[in-house]
Design an enzyme around this catalytic site. Structure first.
Site, short mmCIF file in Angstrom:
data_model
loop_
_atom_site.label_atom_id
_atom_site.label_comp_id
_atom_site.label_asym_id
_atom_site.label_seq_id
_atom_site.Cartn_x
_atom_site.Cartn_y
_atom_site.Cartn_z
CD GLN A 95 27.59 -16.55 4.01
OE1 GLN A 95 27.07 -15.74 4.75
NE2 GLN A 95 27.28 -16.63 2.73
CG ASP B 101 20.35 -17.09 6.06
OD1 ASP B 101 20.34 -15.94 5.60
OD2 ASP B 101 21.39 -17.72 6.30
CE LYS C 116 24.90 -12.53 4.96
NZ LYS C 116 24.86 -13.99 4.75
#
Length: 292
Positions: free
Chosen positions: A96, A119, A52
């Site tokens: 994460q 997200d 990412k």
């Protein structure tokens, strides 16, 4: 058979975003800024976050990686999220997953400002998605929609079967495919571990989205000729003959299913790359909304 190559489709998305960033900089504005939080040193999470960050750099985004030890107290993590929520230079925040056992993932998800939730996991954004309102869509389903658009896969009036009902992939995927969108308007069947006639349903499907985390689960006898197969699975399977000691396997038995499919995503090199493309698109959207 059309190979739905995530490398090609994601490169097109990134190139478009790169041009947008260049335009912003030429206009004297800053680049979008993504802040990523990594707790512990889970191997898969390390790989995902590194990818990412790398993709942000390639696109011209600014990225900040914040690391915490695995034994961090939940309150410390929540305090950092609160700090990032209030930082006007940060457009998107991602934590994460998975997180260590002492931390509530739900509490962390809900702590992120919905306007920075790139997200797409916050209940506010999920609720807006269900109601068909503008929102941040969970990055993997969003990436799949971007891939369907890039390859001009016809979805209107098609029967789509989604295998897996997770909040991250299965549920939002079923909502998107059934929505009144250019790559939507499907009749959707959402299947899971308690679906008794799964094979029969899959054989009826024009589009199959496999997102259950079981390597090679979808076999050739489960899909009809000419179906479009989207493989979301990504599992590390031990393999002593492989250089790293493991191989990445999808939920679809690729070779046998590809022989029947009209189009199929590979693993790796398919949906995983599009997930990052979806995340980057969400970050640009957050930047635009937060800097009007």
């Amino acid at each position: 058979m059309l190979l739905l190559d995530g490398k090609i489709a994601s490169a097109a998305v990134k190139e478009e975003l790169k041009q947008q960033v260049q335009q912003l900089l030429e206009n004297g504005k800053r680049a979008p800024h993504l802040a990523a939080i990594l707790v512990g040193n889970n191997g898969a999470s390390e790989t995902y976050v590194a990818s990412k960050v790398k993709n942000c750099e390639e696109t011209g985004f600014r990225s900040t990686l914040i690391r915490f030890d695995a034994d961090i107290d939940e309150s410390v993590l929540l305090a950092k999220i609160s700090e990032l929520n209030l930082d006007p230079s940060v457009d998107g925040i991602l934590v994460q997953l998975p997180l260590p056992g002492q931390i509530s993932e739900q509490k962390v998800i809900e702590a992120i400002d919905p306007a920075k939730d790139v997200d797409g996991f916050h209940p506010v954004n999920v609720g807006k998605l269900v109601q068909g309102l503008p929102s941040f869509v969970s990055a993997t389903p969003y990436g799949i929609m971007l891939m369907l658009a890039y390859y001009k896969i016809e979805t209107k009036g098609k029967h789509a079967v989604v295998i897996g009902r997770s909040n991250i992939v299965g549920r939002p995927m079923s909502i998107l495919l059934s929505s009144n969108l250019p790559q939507g308007n499907c009749t959707v069947t959402l299947c899971h571990s308690h679906t008794p006639n799964l094979k029969e349903l899959c054989l009826q499907a024009d589009i199959v989205v496999a997102a259950l985390g079981r390597p090679g689960f979808v076999s050739a006898d489960m899909v009809k000729d000419g179906a479009v197969i989207i493989d979301v699975g990504i599992t590390r399977v031990t393999d002593p003959t492989a250089k790293k000691g493991f191989r990445i396997k999808g939920d679809v038995a690729f070779e046998e299913v590809a022989a029947k499919a009209a189009a199929i995503t590979p693993v790796p090199g398919g949906v995983g790359l599009m997930t990052i493309a979806g995340l980057l698109k969400n970050t640009m959207q957050a930047y635009q909304q937060n800097n009007n």
